[in-house]
Motif scaffolding. Structure first.
Motif, mmCIF file in Angstrom:
data_model
loop_
_atom_site.group_PDB
_atom_site.id
_atom_site.type_symbol
_atom_site.label_atom_id
_atom_site.label_comp_id
_atom_site.label_asym_id
_atom_site.label_seq_id
_atom_site.Cartn_x
_atom_site.Cartn_y
_atom_site.Cartn_z
ATOM 1 N N LEU A 171 0.835 -1.207 0.000
ATOM 2 C CA LEU A 171 0.000 0.000 0.000
ATOM 3 C C LEU A 171 0.867 1.252 0.000
ATOM 4 O O LEU A 171 0.652 2.176 -0.798
ATOM 5 C CB LEU A 171 -0.907 -0.018 1.236
ATOM 6 N N ALA A 172 1.865 1.286 0.897
ATOM 7 C CA ALA A 172 2.732 2.455 1.002
ATOM 8 C C ALA A 172 3.535 2.664 -0.279
ATOM 9 O O ALA A 172 3.724 3.799 -0.730
ATOM 10 C CB ALA A 172 3.655 2.315 2.207
ATOM 11 N N VAL A 173 4.001 1.586 -0.880
ATOM 12 C CA VAL A 173 4.755 1.693 -2.133
ATOM 13 C C VAL A 173 3.873 2.275 -3.230
ATOM 14 O O VAL A 173 4.288 3.180 -3.980
ATOM 15 C CB VAL A 173 5.323 0.324 -2.546
ATOM 16 N N ARG A 174 2.654 1.778 -3.327
ATOM 17 C CA ARG A 174 1.754 2.274 -4.376
ATOM 18 C C ARG A 174 1.486 3.762 -4.203
ATOM 19 O O ARG A 174 1.548 4.542 -5.165
ATOM 20 C CB ARG A 174 0.440 1.494 -4.337
ATOM 21 N N LEU A 175 1.204 4.176 -2.985
ATOM 22 C CA LEU A 175 0.889 5.579 -2.740
ATOM 23 C C LEU A 175 2.112 6.477 -2.924
ATOM 24 O O LEU A 175 2.008 7.591 -3.455
ATOM 25 C CB LEU A 175 0.307 5.740 -1.337
ATOM 26 N N ALA A 176 3.276 6.008 -2.493
ATOM 27 C CA ALA A 176 4.494 6.793 -2.690
ATOM 28 C C ALA A 176 4.796 6.948 -4.174
ATOM 29 O O ALA A 176 5.216 8.026 -4.630
ATOM 30 C CB ALA A 176 5.667 6.134 -1.966
ATOM 31 N N GLU A 188 2.549 6.917 -6.630
ATOM 32 C CA GLU A 188 1.567 7.863 -7.166
ATOM 33 C C GLU A 188 1.944 9.296 -6.791
ATOM 34 O O GLU A 188 1.821 10.216 -7.612
ATOM 35 C CB GLU A 188 0.175 7.523 -6.641
ATOM 36 N N ALA A 189 2.401 9.484 -5.556
ATOM 37 C CA ALA A 189 2.832 10.814 -5.129
ATOM 38 C C ALA A 189 4.035 11.280 -5.938
ATOM 39 O O ALA A 189 4.111 12.437 -6.358
ATOM 40 C CB ALA A 189 3.155 10.801 -3.637
ATOM 41 N N GLY A 190 4.979 10.376 -6.168
ATOM 42 C CA GLY A 190 6.150 10.723 -6.967
ATOM 43 C C GLY A 190 5.784 11.122 -8.379
ATOM 44 O O GLY A 190 6.354 12.074 -8.932
ATOM 45 N N ASP A 191 4.831 10.413 -8.966
ATOM 46 C CA ASP A 191 4.373 10.775 -10.315
ATOM 47 C C ASP A 191 3.755 12.174 -10.319
ATOM 48 O O ASP A 191 3.970 12.964 -11.254
ATOM 49 C CB ASP A 191 3.354 9.754 -10.809
ATOM 50 N N ALA A 192 2.984 12.479 -9.270
ATOM 51 C CA ALA A 192 2.353 13.797 -9.187
ATOM 52 C C ALA A 192 3.402 14.891 -9.004
ATOM 53 O O ALA A 192 3.288 15.983 -9.587
ATOM 54 C CB ALA A 192 1.350 13.818 -8.033
ATOM 55 N N ALA A 196 3.114 23.459 -4.632
ATOM 56 C CA ALA A 196 1.925 22.678 -4.975
ATOM 57 C C ALA A 196 2.227 21.193 -4.965
ATOM 58 O O ALA A 196 1.346 20.374 -4.664
ATOM 59 C CB ALA A 196 1.408 23.108 -6.346
ATOM 60 N N ALA A 197 3.460 20.819 -5.282
ATOM 61 C CA ALA A 197 3.817 19.407 -5.293
ATOM 62 C C ALA A 197 3.739 18.804 -3.899
ATOM 63 O O ALA A 197 3.290 17.656 -3.734
ATOM 64 C CB ALA A 197 5.219 19.231 -5.867
ATOM 65 N N ASP A 198 4.182 19.551 -2.875
ATOM 66 C CA ASP A 198 4.073 19.066 -1.490
ATOM 67 C C ASP A 198 2.617 18.770 -1.147
ATOM 68 O O ASP A 198 2.288 17.705 -0.601
ATOM 69 C CB ASP A 198 4.600 20.119 -0.506
ATOM 70 N N ARG A 199 1.751 19.721 -1.460
ATOM 71 C CA ARG A 199 0.349 19.583 -1.067
ATOM 72 C C ARG A 199 -0.358 18.491 -1.865
ATOM 73 O O ARG A 199 -1.154 17.708 -1.321
ATOM 74 C CB ARG A 199 -0.357 20.923 -1.234
ATOM 75 N N LEU A 200 -0.078 18.424 -3.172
ATOM 76 C CA LEU A 200 -0.708 17.397 -3.996
ATOM 77 C C LEU A 200 -0.269 16.008 -3.563
ATOM 78 O O LEU A 200 -1.103 15.100 -3.407
ATOM 79 C CB LEU A 200 -0.352 17.638 -5.459
ATOM 80 N N GLY A 232 -1.899 15.004 -0.260
ATOM 81 C CA GLY A 232 -3.292 14.607 -0.423
ATOM 82 C C GLY A 232 -3.430 13.184 -0.940
ATOM 83 O O GLY A 232 -4.260 12.409 -0.458
ATOM 84 N N ILE A 233 -2.623 12.827 -1.931
ATOM 85 C CA ILE A 233 -2.665 11.468 -2.488
ATOM 86 C C ILE A 233 -2.348 10.445 -1.409
ATOM 87 O O ILE A 233 -3.048 9.428 -1.260
ATOM 88 C CB ILE A 233 -1.672 11.350 -3.655
ATOM 89 N N ILE A 234 -1.292 10.688 -0.644
ATOM 90 C CA ILE A 234 -0.849 9.710 0.354
ATOM 91 C C ILE A 234 -1.842 9.616 1.510
ATOM 92 O O ILE A 234 -2.259 8.514 1.901
ATOM 93 C CB ILE A 234 0.551 10.068 0.867
ATOM 94 N N THR A 235 -2.217 10.752 2.074
ATOM 95 C CA THR A 235 -3.067 10.694 3.265
ATOM 96 C C THR A 235 -4.457 10.141 2.945
ATOM 97 O O THR A 235 -5.009 9.355 3.730
ATOM 98 C CB THR A 235 -3.192 12.084 3.911
ATOM 99 N N GLU A 236 -5.012 10.504 1.805
ATOM 100 C CA GLU A 236 -6.317 9.956 1.447
ATOM 101 C C GLU A 236 -6.243 8.449 1.267
ATOM 102 O O GLU A 236 -7.139 7.705 1.716
ATOM 103 C CB GLU A 236 -6.829 10.619 0.172
ATOM 104 N N GLY A 237 -5.182 7.963 0.634
ATOM 105 C CA GLY A 237 -5.039 6.519 0.438
ATOM 106 C C GLY A 237 -4.842 5.769 1.736
ATOM 107 O O GLY A 237 -5.413 4.674 1.933
ATOM 108 N N LEU A 238 -4.054 6.331 2.643
ATOM 109 C CA LEU A 238 -3.827 5.669 3.934
ATOM 110 C C LEU A 238 -5.094 5.654 4.771
ATOM 111 O O LEU A 238 -5.420 4.640 5.412
ATOM 112 C CB LEU A 238 -2.699 6.371 4.691
ATOM 113 N N ARG A 239 -5.814 6.757 4.782
ATOM 114 C CA ARG A 239 -7.029 6.825 5.598
ATOM 115 C C ARG A 239 -8.119 5.895 5.074
ATOM 116 O O ARG A 239 -8.884 5.323 5.842
ATOM 117 C CB ARG A 239 -7.528 8.268 5.660
ATOM 118 N N GLU A 240 -8.171 5.756 3.761
ATOM 119 C CA GLU A 240 -9.163 4.843 3.182
ATOM 120 C C GLU A 240 -8.853 3.398 3.548
ATOM 121 O O GLU A 240 -9.755 2.623 3.870
ATOM 122 C CB GLU A 240 -9.188 5.001 1.667
#
Length: 254
Positions: A9-14, A16-20, A42-46, A49-57
């Motif tokens: 899960l963490a790898v996938r989200l990281a 996705e964050a890296g791509d953003a 904007a990259a920090d915030r984007l 958002g990707i990581i925290t939303e994925g972890l919380r879900e």
């Protein structure tokens, strides 16, 4: 979820964050300043958002302690198990057009990092590990196990900070070592280099660094056989007041 599933899960989200982050870099961005005068984009915030939303879900009962949310005053209390996130560690490097920045995700359990991921999108590298189970690095779609190397007899490779140097303290620390090479670089990518046997030691002797800056890197390094120790020689722990670290030294092999 098993630890292996949590790491996936963490790898996938990281990733996705890296791509953003890379998409923001290509498009162009402004650099703002937070209350402590550190940069944010904007990259920090984007990415956050990707990581925290994925972890919380996926793990709704576990708090997510993330850098930008904490900077805005949204600071969860530490619990027995929680996530620590730095969505873009090395914002100064990112803003300056350098490549040494990473998305960092770690899971903390009873005050210790048990797994972590560092995604270095500009290098096309991912470092990940579960403490006690091993670490790996992925590049160009190829994944291989990594481990720290024994300290070289001819001298160690020291990693020093690019943007947060304490020259006198680092020089004093290195005076007791046989130093063959010193590299200055940004971000928690330094942990990945030591974990992969590309370097040997990183002294960070000031106390200005936060827990989200180190947790993922510490997990990867400890999974690869390394250590992260405070001034008393004890492992660096997490969930401290204000999520602030003391000085520490990250070591590879012995």
């Amino acid at each position: 979820m098993t630890r292996a599933e949590l790491l996936d899960l963490a790898v996938r989200l990281a990733r996705e964050a890296g791509d953003a982050i890379q998409a923001v870099r290509r498009a162009g961005f402004a650099v703002e300043r937070k209350g402590d005068a550190s940069p944010v984009t904007a990259a920090d915030r984007l990415a956050e958002g990707i990581i925290t939303e994925g972890l919380r879900e996926a793990t709704p009962d576990w708090p997510v302690v993330a850098e930008e949310a904490c900077a805005d005053g949204r600071i969860p209390a530490p619990t027995e198990r929680f996530w620590l996130v730095d969505p873009l560690d090395g914002t100064r490097e990112f803003a300056a057009g350098r490549d040494d920045y990473v998305a960092c995700i770690a899971l903390i359990e009873n005050g210790r990092p048990i797994l972590g991921v560092l995604d270095a999108p500009a290098h096309g590298e991912i470092y990940a590990g579960i403490v006690g189970e091993g670490a790996w690095m992925e590049k160009d779609g190829q994944r291989r196990p990594i481990a720290v190397r024994p300290l070289p007899a001819g001298g160690v490779h020291v990693l020093d900070s690019q943007s947060h140097r304490d020259g006198a303290a680092t020089a004093s620390f290195c005076a007791d070592l046989r130093v063959a090479e010193t590299t200055r670089m940004g971000s928690a990518l330094k942990f990945g280099w030591i974990a992969a046997g590309r370097a040997d030691v990183m002294p960070r002797l000031s106390s200005t660094i936060m827990e989200w800056d180190t947790a993922a890197g510490q997990a990867v390094l400890e999974a690869a056989g390394g250590r992260v120790l405070d001034a008393k020689g004890a492992p660096l722990t997490y969930g401290k007041p204000g999520y602030r670290n003391p000085g520490f030294v990250a070591w590879g092999g012995t």
